[in-house]
Enzyme design. Structure first.
Site, PDB file in Angstrom:
ATOM      1  N   THR A  91      -9.475  -0.046 -10.208  1.00 51.05           N
ATOM      2  CA  THR A  91      -8.595  -1.057  -9.622  1.00 51.05           C
ATOM      3  C   THR A  91      -8.615  -2.265 -10.536  1.00 51.05           C
ATOM      4  O   THR A  91      -9.411  -2.335 -11.469  1.00 51.05           O
ATOM      5  CB  THR A  91      -9.112  -1.407  -8.206  1.00 51.05           C
ATOM      6  OG1 THR A  91      -9.094  -0.220  -7.404  1.00 51.05           O
ATOM      7  CG2 THR A  91      -8.310  -2.477  -7.508  1.00 51.05           C
ATOM      8  N   SER A 146      -7.985   0.690   2.845  1.00 47.52           N
ATOM      9  CA  SER A 146      -8.425   0.192   1.542  1.00 47.52           C
ATOM     10  C   SER A 146      -9.558  -0.800   1.734  1.00 47.52           C
ATOM     11  O   SER A 146      -9.782  -1.308   2.842  1.00 47.52           O
ATOM     12  CB  SER A 146      -7.248  -0.490   0.835  1.00 47.52           C
ATOM     13  OG  SER A 146      -7.671  -1.165  -0.335  1.00 47.52           O
ATOM     14  N   SER A 147     -10.265  -1.085   0.673  1.00 51.03           N
ATOM     15  CA  SER A 147     -11.250  -2.168   0.667  1.00 51.03           C
ATOM     16  C   SER A 147     -10.824  -3.312  -0.229  1.00 51.03           C
ATOM     17  O   SER A 147     -11.594  -4.253  -0.438  1.00 51.03           O
ATOM     18  CB  SER A 147     -12.609  -1.643   0.193  1.00 51.03           C
ATOM     19  OG  SER A 147     -13.162  -0.782   1.142  1.00 51.03           O
ATOM     20  N   ARG A 199       0.839  -1.193   0.000  1.00 48.89           N
ATOM     21  CA  ARG A 199       0.000   0.000   0.000  1.00 48.89           C
ATOM     22  C   ARG A 199       0.877   1.247   0.000  1.00 48.89           C
ATOM     23  O   ARG A 199       1.922   1.292   0.661  1.00 48.89           O
ATOM     24  CB  ARG A 199      -0.890  -0.004   1.246  1.00 48.89           C
ATOM     25  CG  ARG A 199      -1.908   1.122   1.337  1.00 48.89           C
ATOM     26  CD  ARG A 199      -2.963   1.014   0.268  1.00 48.89           C
ATOM     27  NE  ARG A 199      -4.161   1.792   0.633  1.00 48.89           N
ATOM     28  CZ  ARG A 199      -5.073   2.179  -0.240  1.00 48.89           C
ATOM     29  NH1 ARG A 199      -4.938   1.889  -1.527  1.00 48.89           N
ATOM     30  NH2 ARG A 199      -6.146   2.853   0.153  1.00 48.89           N
TER      31      ARG A 199
END
Length: 593
Positions: A414, A478-479, A130
């Site tokens: 994404t 984040s998911s 990340r």
């Protein structure tokens, strides 16, 4: 063949920049309850919208398989697997190719999470790639002069939103551990495509036209995507000699120039200039680390569903949803109104916890163990079992460390990669630059992320701190939910999706559809999307899911029939075969032998 249609679906490592191992998340005791959340910012905003359908069918293979969101990327990874490469080798080729051919979604200027099964040691682990905020960043990063949150796109476009890109180091770190083929041999396809040119895909072309007003803001970006002021069209041949030169350097010199050399400096120079400039520095690049973390695993039926822990909320929330549903018989969670009620309210409860507690565990004591404990999930499932209607109120569990819900914004630009190699290693990777086309800034031939806008713009609310507030060196929540499902202690499925905070619902739906709705993997992926994050039940328009609006409203829900643009890539692993599926809502392709 890609069809432009309305959405209608029926069914070894650097010293300064190294990999470190993080401890297991600290368990925090349960107390009581906290207020529910409501959708804010990008939770209701989707700039990378639906662009059409691809025809998809299950793909079968025996030895190895790869599924990505673009045929050229899948072919690049497949060629590496065919040469005897590992899952990580194939990922490097595929991800670098995606940087070129699906630039609006992921790339060398972004970050990713990886869940990985090492078949030699029979171990599952995860890697946190990340992005990080500049060390100089303050909680007020996204507040205006009056102390009010910036408008979302005012924060996104420009250097203010750019975090330290992680993908080059993540790829090199994983290759140092699990690579088989020489590092330099993995980049031939993206270099060739960038040099000779590739056809602009329909999805890329439509995404350019949808975001033209932002792509115009920066000259270099406009020149690339809008040559002579005209948006690229599907079928146009696009070359990127700067990307070819950059990737050639990556192939020869590894990631070092991207963290302590000229390519890092190029990014710093771009970020620190222009309107809405940021403070990213060479020191921030030099300090960046990929972190190896423990997976988050929850029992669901005969499976162990394992994903990425904080700073991603994906593995925790997917695990919570399935862990709650595990307290019901499969007949109670079927594809019927009451089954959708249980799925929807399990998701609402998971999102209440997610929005309150999940953030970078280096900064915030995330109560992961408590959130996924059997006792807690059984307690939460009883809230659903004790009602025959939609829950009138959904609250987060209250833990010793109390926070307040902020307004973090996650957008659905994404991509996801699933790979199984000939030695039985399995990789599930979700990768992103955040918004469609990220910050819209380009350096070194690729787009730069805007991941910092995943932080809450408001650092405090009602006199309390927001867990996911901006802090120097912190990773935004984040998911992303790359997932490996185990059965009898062995990998059974690799799955994941793009989609912003809706990723959680897309992945959960796919697993539930495969397990409880008795669907094959392609059917489960293609099945109409249904999800509930904040109380309003989202149902995929122009599909049979819209038929559930009236029954769900009778159960007390508000409904929202809308585009639900997932991009699931999944591989199911049987003892003698592999079965793969790709989401028809994007341009994915599955290949294997």
């Amino acid at each position: 063949m890609f069809r432009i249609l309305p959405l209608a679906i029926t069914v070894a490592l650097l010293t300064a920049c190294q990999t470190v191992v993080a401890p297991i998340d600290t368990q925090v005791a349960l107390k009581s309850t906290q207020p529910t959340t409501t959708p804010t910012g990008a939770d209701a905003y989707a700039p990378e919208r639906a662009t059409g359908l691809t025809e998809q069918s299950e793909i079968h293979a025996k030895d190895f398989m790869i599924a990505t969101a673009n045929p050229l990327a899948t072919e690049a990874g497949y060629d590496i697997l065919k040469k005897g490469g590992s899952a990580v080798d194939a990922m490097v080729a595929a991800q670098t190719t995606l940087s070129l051919v699906e630039p609006q979604s992921s790339g060398l200027g972004g970050g990713a999470f990886v869940v990985y099964w090492d078949n030699k040691t029979k171990t599952l682990t995860t890697f946190d790639g990340r992005e990080t905020a500049p060390m100089s960043a303050t909680p007020e990063l996204f507040l205006d002069k009056e102390g009010k949150p910036l408008k979302f796109m005012d924060a996104v476009v420009g250097g203010r939103s750019v975090g330290v890109p992680a993908v080059p180091l993540l790829m090199e770190s994983l290759h140092g551990r699990y690579g088989v083929l020489p590092w330099g041999s993995l980049f031939d396809t993206p270099i060739r495509l960038a040099t000779d040119g590739f056809e602009v895909s329909p999805r890329m072309a439509i995404s350019i036209s949808q975001n033209e007003q932002y792509l115009k803001r920066h000259a270099k970006t406009a020149e690339y995507f809008l040559p002579n002021g005209q948006a690229l069209k599907a079928g146009d041949i696009l070359k990127n000699p700067e990307f070819a030169e950059t990737v050639s350097t990556l192939a020869k010199a590894g990631s070092q120039p991207f963290y302590t050399g000229k390519y890092a400096q190029n990014i710093v120079d771009v970020v620190q200039t222009g309107d809405n400039a940021g403070d990213l520095s060479m020191a921030d690049f030099g300090a960046y680390k990929v972190i190896q973390r423990h997976p988050v695993c929850v029992t669901y039926r005969v499976y162990e569903v394992c994903g990425m822990g904080a700073p991603s909320s994906g593995g925790i929330a997917v695990g919570q949803i399935l862990g709650m549903l595990n307290n019901f018989d499969p007949s109670q969670t079927g594809y019927h109104a009451d089954g959708l009620r249980r799925l929807g309210d399990a998701s609402r409860l998971a999102f209440a916890d997610r929005d309150m507690y999940v953030a970078d565990p280096e900064f915030v004591p995330v109560p992961t163990k408590s959130l996924i404990s059997n006792d807690y999930l059984k307690q939460r499932s009883q809230l659903i079992a004790n009602s025959s209607q939609a829950l009138s109120e959904v609250k987060a569990g209250e833990f010793v460390h109390e926070w307040v819900v902020g307004n973090g914004m996650e957008l659905p630009s994404t991509s996801h990669i699933s790979i199984v190699d000939k030695d039985g290693n399995v990789l599930s990777m979700t990768t992103s630059i955040e918004n469609a086309f990220g910050s819209t800034l380009m350096a070194n031939g690729y787009l730069l992320n805007n991941e910092l806008t995943d932080f809450s713009f408001e650092p405090t609310k009602e006199g309390k701190l927001v867990a996911n507030r901006v802090e120097g060196g912190k990773r935004p929540r984040s998911s992303m939910a790359p997932t490996i499902v185990l059965k009898d202690g062995k990998p059974y499925m690799a799955v994941g999706s793009p989609g912003g905070s809706r990723i959680i619902g897309y992945v959960a739906k796919t697993i539930v559809a495969h397990s409880d709705w008795n669907m094959g993997i392609q059917e489960a992926i293609s099945a109409p999307n249904v999800l509930n994050r904040f109380g309003s039940y989202e149902l995929e328009k122009d599909t049979q899911a819209s038929n559930w609006a009236a029954p769900l409203e009778q159960l007390g829900y508000k409904t929202d029939v809308r585009e639900l643009n997932s991009g699931v890539q999944a591989i199911v692993i049987h003892p003698e075969s592999l079965v793969g599926g790709a989401d028809p809502r994007r341009e994915g392709k599955v290949m294997g032998d």
